[in-house]
Scaffold this motif. Structure first.
Motif, PDB file in Angstrom:
ATOM      1  N   LYS A 121      53.609  27.794  11.267  1.00  0.00           N
ATOM      2  CA  LYS A 121      54.171  28.977  10.610  1.00  0.00           C
ATOM      3  C   LYS A 121      54.815  29.944  11.604  1.00  0.00           C
ATOM      4  CE  LYS A 121      53.345  32.361   6.990  1.00  0.00           C
ATOM      5  NZ  LYS A 121      54.104  33.371   7.691  1.00  0.00           N
ATOM      6  N   LYS A 122      54.232  30.012  12.805  1.00  0.00           N
ATOM      7  CA  LYS A 122      54.833  30.920  13.794  1.00  0.00           C
ATOM      8  C   LYS A 122      56.242  30.454  14.135  1.00  0.00           C
ATOM      9  CE  LYS A 122      50.674  32.657  16.006  1.00  0.00           C
ATOM     10  NZ  LYS A 122      49.717  32.387  17.078  1.00  0.00           N
ATOM     11  N   ALA A 123      56.396  29.147  14.315  1.00  0.00           N
ATOM     12  CA  ALA A 123      57.714  28.607  14.668  1.00  0.00           C
ATOM     13  C   ALA A 123      58.704  28.801  13.516  1.00  0.00           C
ATOM     14  CB  ALA A 123      57.595  27.122  15.015  1.00  0.00           C
ATOM     15  N   THR A 124      58.272  28.514  12.290  1.00  0.00           N
ATOM     16  CA  THR A 124      59.215  28.644  11.171  1.00  0.00           C
ATOM     17  C   THR A 124      59.559  30.123  10.920  1.00  0.00           C
ATOM     18  OG1 THR A 124      57.377  28.496   9.594  1.00  0.00           O
ATOM     19  CG2 THR A 124      58.597  26.463  10.023  1.00  0.00           C
ATOM     20  N   ASP A 125      58.590  31.003  11.110  1.00  0.00           N
ATOM     21  CA  ASP A 125      58.883  32.446  10.958  1.00  0.00           C
ATOM     22  C   ASP A 125      59.898  32.899  12.012  1.00  0.00           C
ATOM     23  OD1 ASP A 125      57.203  32.631   8.831  1.00  0.00           O
ATOM     24  OD2 ASP A 125      55.619  33.757   9.851  1.00  0.00           O
ATOM     25  N   GLU A 126      59.722  32.389  13.227  1.00  0.00           N
ATOM     26  CA  GLU A 126      60.660  32.773  14.303  1.00  0.00           C
ATOM     27  C   GLU A 126      62.058  32.233  14.015  1.00  0.00           C
ATOM     28  OE1 GLU A 126      57.096  32.862  17.595  1.00  0.00           O
ATOM     29  OE2 GLU A 126      58.521  31.206  17.651  1.00  0.00           O
ATOM     30  N   PHE A 127      62.118  31.018  13.503  1.00  0.00           N
ATOM     31  CA  PHE A 127      63.424  30.435  13.171  1.00  0.00           C
ATOM     32  C   PHE A 127      64.093  31.254  12.055  1.00  0.00           C
ATOM     33  CE2 PHE A 127      66.380  27.794  10.900  1.00  0.00           C
ATOM     34  CZ  PHE A 127      67.062  27.125  11.901  1.00  0.00           C
ATOM     35  N   THR A 128      63.308  31.606  11.032  1.00  0.00           N
ATOM     36  CA  THR A 128      63.870  32.391   9.923  1.00  0.00           C
ATOM     37  C   THR A 128      64.366  33.747  10.421  1.00  0.00           C
ATOM     38  OG1 THR A 128      62.252  31.339   8.489  1.00  0.00           O
ATOM     39  CG2 THR A 128      63.381  33.244   7.585  1.00  0.00           C
ATOM     40  N   ALA A 129      63.599  34.369  11.314  1.00  0.00           N
ATOM     41  CA  ALA A 129      64.001  35.676  11.845  1.00  0.00           C
ATOM     42  C   ALA A 129      65.328  35.553  12.600  1.00  0.00           C
ATOM     43  CB  ALA A 129      62.912  36.228  12.768  1.00  0.00           C
ATOM     44  N   LEU A 130      65.479  34.476  13.368  1.00  0.00           N
ATOM     45  CA  LEU A 130      66.716  34.262  14.127  1.00  0.00           C
ATOM     46  C   LEU A 130      67.890  34.024  13.176  1.00  0.00           C
ATOM     47  CD1 LEU A 130      68.401  33.654  16.642  1.00  0.00           C
ATOM     48  CD2 LEU A 130      67.340  31.401  16.757  1.00  0.00           C
ATOM     49  N   TYR A 131      67.663  33.195  12.169  1.00  0.00           N
ATOM     50  CA  TYR A 131      68.692  32.868  11.179  1.00  0.00           C
ATOM     51  C   TYR A 131      69.148  34.148  10.454  1.00  0.00           C
ATOM     52  CZ  TYR A 131      70.604  30.446   7.032  1.00  0.00           C
ATOM     53  OH  TYR A 131      71.413  29.993   6.015  1.00  0.00           O
TER      54      TYR A 131
END
Ligand SMILES: Nc1ncnc2c1ncn2[C@@H]1O[C@H](COP(=O)(O)OP(=O)(O)OP(=O)(O)O)[C@@H](O)[C@H]1O
Ligand SMILES: [Mg+2]
Length: 219
Positions: free
Chosen positions: A197-207
Motif C-alpha cells: 500500500k505504501k508503494a501504490t499510495d506513493e505512485f498515486t500521489a506522483l500520478y
C-alpha cells in the motif's frame, strides 16, 4: 497524451515507471500503446512476461522501435490510442530525441545520488534542444528509489527544485521490493497480491501531482 520516460542515466527506474504508468492508464480505461524505444529491450521483455502472466490480456498494445522510426511509427499510430507511453534508454540517443520530438510529457526519474544528479544539466540541455522542435514538450523530474531515511533525498530534491527547465514533482517513490517483484512477474504494483500500500499510495500521489502540474483532471 504521449508520455516518455528518459534521462541521461542508467538504472534510475525509467522502465519500472513506464510499465506501471502504461498499466495504470490502461486500468483507468485508456487505450494505451506502450513503446520500447530502448535497444536494451527491457520494456519488451517485460511485455513478453506480462503476456504469459495475463494469458494475453496485457491491457495495452506493445511495440518496439528505434532511431528515427520512434517518431514516424508513433505518429502513424497515435490517432488509434488515447495514450502512448514510450520508454527510452538512459543515454542521449536518436531514439530518445525522436521520442521527445513528439512527446507531451517527459518524465525523468532520479536516483538520489551524486552521479545521478550530476546528469541534470545534460537533461536540461536535451530538453531545451527538443523544445525548439516541439514547443509543447513539458518535462518533469521526480526521485525514484528514494531512501526511506537520511538526507540524500532532501539534498537531491533541493537541486531538482532549482531547475527552470524541468519541473520537480515532490512525490518520491521510495525503494520498495514490490517494484522489482512486480517487474519479474510482468505485473504492475497495483496488481500484486498482497499489494504494497505504501508503494501504490506513493505512485498515486506522483500520478496526481503530475496531472495537477499539467492542470488537467487525472484519468
Ligand atoms: N522504486 C523502486 N524500488 C525498488 N526497486 C526499484 C525501484 N525502481 C526501480 N527499481 C529497480 O532498479 C533497477 C533499475 O530499474 P529500471 O530497469 O526500471 O531502470 P532504468 O532506468 O529503466 O534502467 P536502464 O537505464 O538500464 O534502462 C531494477 O532492478 C528495478 O527493479
Ligand atoms: Mg530501462
Amino acid at each position: 497524451m504521449i508520455f516518455t520516460t528518459g534521462g541521461i542515466k542508467g538504472g534510475s527506474g525509467k522502465t519500472t515507471f513506464a510499465t506501471n504508468l502504461a498499466i495504470y492508464l490502461s486500468s483507468k480505461g485508456r487505450d494505451v500503446l506502450f513503446v520500447d524505444a530502448d535497444d536494451q529491450g527491457s520494456a519488451h521483455a517485460f511485455s513478453i512476461q506480462r503476456e504469459a502472466t495475463t494469458n494475453g490480456n496485457t491491457g495495452y498494445t506493445a511495440i518496439r522501435q528505434s532511431d528515427k522510426e520512434v517518431r514516424s511509427e508513433v505518429l502513424k499510430l497515435a490517432s488509434k490510442f488515447d495514450d502512448i507511453v514510450i520508454d527510452t534508454g538512459g543515454r542521449d540517443t536518436t531514439s530518445q530525441r525522436a521520442a521527445l520530438s513528439i512527446t507531451d510529457v517527459y518524465l525523468v526519474p532520479f536516483y538520489p545520488r551524486s552521479l545521478d544528479i550530476w546528469t541534470l544539466e545534460k537533461v536540461e540541455s536535451l530538453i531545451s534542444d527538443m523544445q525548439v522542435a516541439n514547443p509543447k514538450l513539458k518535462a518533469f523530474s521526480f526521485i525514484n528509489r528514494a531512501d526511506s531515511q537520511g538526507g540524500d533525498n532532501r539534498d537531491v530534491a533541493e537541486l531538482l527544485k532549482e531547475s527552470q527547465i524541468v519541473t520537480y514533482l515532490d512525490t518520491p517513490l521510495v525503494q520498495r521490493k514490490t517494484f522489482a517483484n512486480a517487474i519479474s512477474y510482468g505485473l504492475g504494483i497495483f496488481e500484486m497480491k498482497p499489494k504494497d500500500k505504501k508503494a501504490t499510495d506513493e505512485f498515486t500521489a506522483l500520478y496526481e501531482a503530475l496531472f495537477s502540474a499539467l492542470k488537467i483532471k487525472a484519468y
